[in-house]
Design a protein around this motif. Structure first.
Motif, short mmCIF file in Angstrom:
data_model
loop_
_atom_site.label_atom_id
_atom_site.label_comp_id
_atom_site.label_asym_id
_atom_site.label_seq_id
_atom_site.Cartn_x
_atom_site.Cartn_y
_atom_site.Cartn_z
N ASP A 51 -17.38 -0.13 0.89
CA ASP A 51 -17.82 0.26 -0.37
C ASP A 51 -16.57 -0.05 -1.42
O ASP A 51 -16.83 -0.07 -2.58
CB ASP A 51 -18.04 1.80 -0.41
CG ASP A 51 -19.12 2.34 0.54
OD1 ASP A 51 -20.43 1.81 0.10
OD2 ASP A 51 -19.19 2.88 1.56
N ALA A 52 -15.66 -0.23 -0.80
CA ALA A 52 -14.34 -0.52 -1.63
C ALA A 52 -13.06 -0.89 -0.81
O ALA A 52 -12.95 -0.50 0.24
CB ALA A 52 -13.82 0.98 -2.42
N VAL A 53 -12.26 -1.95 -1.41
CA VAL A 53 -11.07 -2.37 -0.65
C VAL A 53 -10.13 -1.83 -1.59
O VAL A 53 -9.97 -1.79 -2.72
CB VAL A 53 -11.06 -3.86 -0.88
CG1 VAL A 53 -9.55 -4.48 -0.06
CG2 VAL A 53 -12.18 -4.36 0.13
N PHE A 54 -9.07 -1.34 -0.93
CA PHE A 54 -7.88 -0.52 -1.49
C PHE A 54 -6.72 -1.59 -1.07
O PHE A 54 -6.39 -1.68 0.19
CB PHE A 54 -7.45 0.59 -1.24
CG PHE A 54 -8.05 1.77 -1.83
CD1 PHE A 54 -9.38 1.42 -2.42
CD2 PHE A 54 -7.35 3.08 -2.12
CE1 PHE A 54 -9.98 2.74 -3.50
CE2 PHE A 54 -8.18 3.96 -2.72
CZ PHE A 54 -9.55 3.64 -3.61
N CYS A 55 -5.94 -2.24 -1.90
CA CYS A 55 -5.09 -3.45 -1.74
C CYS A 55 -3.86 -2.92 -2.18
O CYS A 55 -3.46 -2.82 -3.25
CB CYS A 55 -5.17 -4.73 -2.33
SG CYS A 55 -4.20 -5.74 -1.88
N CYS A 56 -2.79 -2.51 -1.29
CA CYS A 56 -1.69 -1.83 -1.15
C CYS A 56 -0.54 -2.92 -1.00
O CYS A 56 0.55 -2.52 -0.65
CB CYS A 56 -1.41 -0.55 -0.84
SG CYS A 56 -2.76 0.83 -1.58
N LEU A 57 -1.01 -4.12 -0.88
CA LEU A 57 0.09 -5.12 -0.10
C LEU A 57 1.31 -5.41 -1.35
O LEU A 57 0.89 -5.50 -2.48
CB LEU A 57 -0.54 -6.34 0.11
CG LEU A 57 -1.57 -6.27 1.18
CD1 LEU A 57 -2.35 -7.56 1.39
CD2 LEU A 57 -0.83 -6.21 2.71
N GLY A 58 2.52 -5.29 -0.95
CA GLY A 58 3.34 -5.61 -1.84
C GLY A 58 4.78 -5.93 -0.94
O GLY A 58 5.22 -4.87 -0.23
N THR A 59 5.59 -6.99 -1.48
CA THR A 59 6.95 -6.87 -1.02
C THR A 59 7.98 -7.24 -2.20
O THR A 59 7.73 -7.14 -3.31
CB THR A 59 6.97 -7.96 -0.09
OG1 THR A 59 8.16 -7.88 0.67
CG2 THR A 59 6.71 -9.41 -0.53
N THR A 60 9.11 -7.38 -2.04
CA THR A 60 10.19 -7.87 -2.83
C THR A 60 10.43 -9.50 -2.17
O THR A 60 10.47 -9.79 -1.23
CB THR A 60 11.46 -7.16 -2.83
OG1 THR A 60 11.93 -7.33 -1.48
CG2 THR A 60 10.99 -5.67 -3.06
#
Length: 230
Positions: free
Chosen positions: A68-77
């Motif tokens: 129903d939904a994708v939560f994209c919390c990917l991230g780096t520096t």
């Protein structure tokens, strides 16, 4: 609802999982991660799919049906990634590939964390990559696209990020409303997670044929995060 969570071991991703426990509308969370301790709660089944991003890129793993939904919390520096090229791969290529798969599977909502100052035309590499990603996601025309642009994130990380620690200290000692700093004040990861769930539960498109994009800037994330009543 069934949610696919990317970046569930990160600062905001962990808070998303914790926050989802309070919402009975959420029946299942599928987490993609290299390493993850499966601590399913009685009221929130968590299915962990341990994958490498090489598996994802090669097509061995894809967005499941019925999401129903994708939560994209990917991230780096850039420092942690080791190079601008690797940073772009993690913060641009992976989210975009996931979004394209989600679109093919007719997922109605895509919710992603970018950054304050995201701008495809920025002279700052970090902001430019985030802006280019936003532009590509908008072009996919999801029924709903939620973009969340936090300032420096506050919370307990597995690794120390000096810049964010400095920002956290300054955020506590500088008067909240001084020179409009509310928009730039460092923000708790919990507030961002709550804002994403708020959007999931409240932002509804009245016409699925007309894509809806909503951008949450840092000051709005603060206001939603402080309100625990929704």
């Amino acid at each position: 609802m069934k949610i696919l969570l990317l970046g569930g071991t990160g600062l905001v991703g962990k808070q998303v999982l914790l926050s989802l426990l309070f919402y009975p509308q959420i029946k299942k969370v599928i987490v993609w991660a290299r390493h993850f301790e499966n601590s399913s709660k009685p009221n929130l089944p968590i299915e962990v799919i341990k994958v490498t991003w090489e598996d994802f890129q090669s097509g061995k793993v894809s967005v499941p049906d019925g999401i129903d939904a994708v939560f994209c919390c990917l991230g780096t520096t850039i420092n942690k990634a080791g190079s601008q090229e690797k940073f772009r791969e993690i913060d641009y290529e992976y989210p975009l590939l996931a979004a394209k798969q989600a679109k093919e599977k007719n997922v109605p909502g895509f919710y992603i964390i970018t950054a304050m100052g995201s701008d495809a035309h920025s002279s700052i590499f970090y902001n430019r990559v985030k802006g280019e990603l936003e532009k590509e996601l908008m072009a996919l025309s999801f029924p709903f696209l939620g973009i969340f642009r936090p300032s420096l994130l506050i919370g307990e990380r597995d690794e120390l990020r000096i810049g964010e620690k400095v920002g956290e200290v300054l955020g506590h000692i500088i008067p909240f409303g001084l020179f409009g700093l509310k928009k730039y004040k460092p923000i708790q990861a919990e507030y961002v997670a709550k804002s994403m769930i708020y959007s999931l539960l409240h932002d509804k498109t009245t016409d699925p044929s007309k894509p809806m994009v909503k951008i949450y800037e840092n000051d709005i994330l603060w206001e939603i995060g402080k309100d625990h009543s929704f």
